[in-house]
Design a protein around this motif. Structure first.
Motif, PDB file in Angstrom:
ATOM      1  N   GLU A  45      12.029  -6.677  10.030  1.00 19.82           N
ATOM      2  CA  GLU A  45      11.300  -7.609   9.171  1.00 19.82           C
ATOM      3  C   GLU A  45      10.753  -6.916   7.920  1.00 19.82           C
ATOM      4  N   ILE A  46      10.321  -5.664   8.069  1.00 21.78           N
ATOM      5  CA  ILE A  46       9.863  -4.939   6.885  1.00 21.78           C
ATOM      6  C   ILE A  46      10.988  -4.837   5.868  1.00 21.78           C
ATOM      7  N   GLY A  47      12.194  -4.503   6.331  1.00 18.12           N
ATOM      8  CA  GLY A  47      13.334  -4.417   5.433  1.00 18.12           C
ATOM      9  C   GLY A  47      13.633  -5.742   4.753  1.00 18.12           C
ATOM     10  N   ALA A  48      13.575  -6.840   5.525  1.00 15.01           N
ATOM     11  CA  ALA A  48      13.844  -8.160   4.959  1.00 15.01           C
ATOM     12  C   ALA A  48      12.785  -8.553   3.937  1.00 15.01           C
ATOM     13  N   HIS A  49      11.517  -8.308   4.254  1.00 20.45           N
ATOM     14  CA  HIS A  49      10.436  -8.653   3.332  1.00 20.45           C
ATOM     15  C   HIS A  49      10.506  -7.787   2.069  1.00 20.45           C
ATOM     16  N   MET A  50      10.895  -6.523   2.249  1.00 28.49           N
ATOM     17  CA  MET A  50      11.033  -5.638   1.102  1.00 28.49           C
ATOM     18  C   MET A  50      12.126  -6.138   0.148  1.00 28.49           C
ATOM     19  N   ALA A  51      13.197  -6.664   0.730  1.00 26.30           N
ATOM     20  CA  ALA A  51      14.282  -7.201  -0.098  1.00 26.30           C
ATOM     21  C   ALA A  51      13.809  -8.403  -0.917  1.00 26.30           C
ATOM     22  N   ILE A  52      12.987  -9.264  -0.321  1.00 32.97           N
ATOM     23  CA  ILE A  52      12.458 -10.428  -1.046  1.00 32.97           C
ATOM     24  C   ILE A  52      11.547  -9.979  -2.186  1.00 32.97           C
ATOM     25  N   LEU A  53      10.741  -8.948  -1.936  1.00 32.72           N
ATOM     26  CA  LEU A  53       9.794  -8.475  -2.942  1.00 32.72           C
ATOM     27  C   LEU A  53      10.454  -7.618  -4.015  1.00 32.72           C
ATOM     28  N   GLY A  54      11.634  -7.070  -3.703  1.00 36.26           N
ATOM     29  CA  GLY A  54      12.287  -6.174  -4.650  1.00 36.26           C
ATOM     30  C   GLY A  54      11.702  -4.781  -4.654  1.00 36.26           C
ATOM     31  N   GLY A  55      11.166  -4.362  -3.514  1.00 35.12           N
ATOM     32  CA  GLY A  55      10.541  -3.054  -3.392  1.00 35.12           C
ATOM     33  C   GLY A  55       9.204  -3.179  -2.700  1.00 35.12           C
ATOM     34  N   LEU A  56       8.443  -2.089  -2.684  1.00 34.54           N
ATOM     35  CA  LEU A  56       7.178  -2.096  -1.955  1.00 34.54           C
ATOM     36  C   LEU A  56       6.198  -1.112  -2.595  1.00 34.54           C
ATOM     37  N   ASP A  57       4.948  -1.568  -2.744  1.00 31.62           N
ATOM     38  CA  ASP A  57       3.867  -0.720  -3.257  1.00 31.62           C
ATOM     39  C   ASP A  57       2.851  -0.363  -2.177  1.00 31.62           C
ATOM     40  N   ALA A  58       2.637  -1.263  -1.209  1.00 33.08           N
ATOM     41  CA  ALA A  58       1.654  -0.998  -0.149  1.00 33.08           C
ATOM     42  C   ALA A  58       2.084  -1.658   1.149  1.00 33.08           C
ATOM     43  N   LEU A  59       1.869  -0.949   2.258  1.00 26.06           N
ATOM     44  CA  LEU A  59       2.110  -1.465   3.603  1.00 26.06           C
ATOM     45  C   LEU A  59       0.796  -1.391   4.359  1.00 26.06           C
ATOM     46  N   VAL A  60       0.377  -2.513   4.946  1.00 24.20           N
ATOM     47  CA  VAL A  60      -0.910  -2.588   5.633  1.00 24.20           C
ATOM     48  C   VAL A  60      -0.686  -2.925   7.101  1.00 24.20           C
ATOM     49  N   PHE A  61      -1.370  -2.192   7.986  1.00 21.28           N
ATOM     50  CA  PHE A  61      -1.389  -2.496   9.415  1.00 21.28           C
ATOM     51  C   PHE A  61      -2.743  -3.107   9.764  1.00 21.28           C
ATOM     52  N   THR A  62      -2.728  -4.208  10.528  1.00 21.56           N
ATOM     53  CA  THR A  62      -3.962  -4.816  11.015  1.00 21.56           C
ATOM     54  C   THR A  62      -3.689  -5.472  12.358  1.00 21.56           C
ATOM     55  N   GLY A  63      -4.723  -6.031  12.995  1.00 22.30           N
ATOM     56  CA  GLY A  63      -4.565  -6.621  14.324  1.00 22.30           C
ATOM     57  C   GLY A  63      -4.787  -5.570  15.416  1.00 22.30           C
ATOM     58  N   GLY A  64      -4.946  -6.032  16.656  1.00 24.14           N
ATOM     59  CA  GLY A  64      -5.291  -5.136  17.762  1.00 24.14           C
ATOM     60  C   GLY A  64      -4.336  -3.978  17.955  1.00 24.14           C
TER      61      GLY A  64
END
Length: 391
Positions: free
Chosen positions: A308-327
């Protein structure tokens, strides 16, 4: 000075928090806690800051279901010296439908409309609305306010919001809604404080807990999300399956003779980490177990997150920040490490020591993508929305 109570009623726990508003934008969290372990070994926990003021096992009649558990919480608050009657009670409502894009005061007509959305969120919606009704009874003079988990995603472009079905189904409301919006809103607010320039760019937030999802954002606005029509889609979760070929559902009906209720139980309560491991939905227990099934469940969980990270990165055209949250995102450094492993090709590199220590920034100094650990605070977002509506 106004008192605001937040109620976050889920399938196995009910979280609460009491905030004081002085009429400014600043809110003071006076008390917070939860009833956890519903359906198993329920107990009430209450804290002031980091100090525990109560931990008490609950009798069966005090936590028979969400309604009884909420009544126990409300009775505790009524008897607590530092908790005067709230002027506003803010509820997390998982599903707001296609048109509710902002928090709102809950009246009888709105509650009826939200009840009609129960089939789209059967694990959560009934409990959310039961919390509203119990709070109305306990505090009839308080304003009841709803904050919707779907609202954050309502500005999605059409291609991220639709399914390849005849257009009439979209008009009827069969579309991708996205969830965990309050968590994403909090992560976005914190990112703007921690790293303002990164927050203006391309961000992926992974909410990993009993429920799991992922959201791609541009300048803090949701662009696409892993969850769809219901809270079943996307990533595998504690007991939910995540993405599934709809042909599997047809097969279960036609070849296995399963009815809708049986399929719902399978997909919502017997799948995900619990179903794959045959053991538990608790990541801590799975990491300790060491069985082939538990390790396989973790492997699949990590694989789907990375996909999913790869798919979302493709939609955004790259990545500047990755955030982890939740338990899981906040408390499982091994999962974070495995998720990030091998993404150096796109400039994403984890710092092993920072990750193990659970620091806020866990990316290496050489990483082009900033990796952050932001604890989830849905109650804080809810209280702020309640304050804004009241003032």
């Amino acid at each position: 000075m106004a008192e605001i109570l937040t109620i976050n009623a889920g399938s196995s726990s009910i979280k609460f928090a009491v905030f004081t508003s002085t009429g400014t934008a600043d809110l003071h969290r006076k008390l917070h806690g939860q009833v956890e372990g519903l359906g198993a070994e329920p107990r009430l926990i209450a804290k002031q800051g980091h100090d525990t003021v109560m931990t008490r096992a609950l009798a069966p009649d005090e936590a028979r279901d969400q309604a009884h558990a909420l009544a126990t919480i409300l009775h505790f608050l009524e008897s607590h010296d530092d908790c005067p009657t709230p002027e506003a009670i803010v509820h997390r409502i998982v599903h707001g439908g296609p048109d509710r894009a902002a928090p709102m005061v809950l009246d009888a007509d709105t509650i009826t409309a939200l009840e009609a959305l129960t089939p789209l969120a059967p694990l959560h919606q009934p409990h959310n609305l039961a919390g509203v009704k119990a709070a109305q009874t306990a505090f009839p003079g308080a304003v009841q306010i709803g904050c919707f988990d779907t609202a954050f995603h309502r500005a999605h472009p059409w291609v991220a919001d639709t399914y390849a079905l005849p257009g009439s189904y979209y008009q009827e409301g069969i579309r991708r809604y996205g969830f965990h919006g309050l968590s994403y809103e909090h992560a976005t607010r914190q990112l703007r404080k921690l790293s303002p320039e990164r927050a203006k760019g391309r961000t992926i937030v992974t909410h990993l807990g009993s429920g799991c999802s992922m959201c791609a954002m541009q300048d803090g606005q949701s662009v696409t999300s892993s969850m769809g029509f219901t809270a079943l889609d996307g990533l595998p979760m504690g007991t939910r399956c995540g993405q599934l070929d709809p042909g599997v559902v047809l097969y279960l009906m036609q070849s296995k003779g399963m009815n809708a209720d049986e399929i719902e139980t399978l997909l919502y309560k017997q799948s995900g980490l619990k179903g794959l491991s045959g053991l538990s939905h608790d990541m801590r227990l799975l990491e300790e177990a060491g069985t082939a099934e538990a390790e396989g469940a973790i492997d699949y969980f990590v694989h789907r997150i990375r996909r999913e990270i790869g798919a979302h990165m493709a939609i955004l055209g790259g990545l500047d920040a990755l955030v982890f949250t939740g338990g899981i995102g906040e408390n499982a450094p091994n999962i974070r490490a495995r998720v990030c492993e091998g993404f150096e090709w796109c400039g994403l590199e984890l710092d092993t020591a920072r990750n193990a220590a659970g620091e806020t920034e866990i990316s290496s100094d050489a990483s082009e993508v900033q990796i952050l650990l932001i604890p989830c605070d849905e109650e804080g977002v809810m209280a702020q929305h309640g304050h804004d509506l009241m003032t």
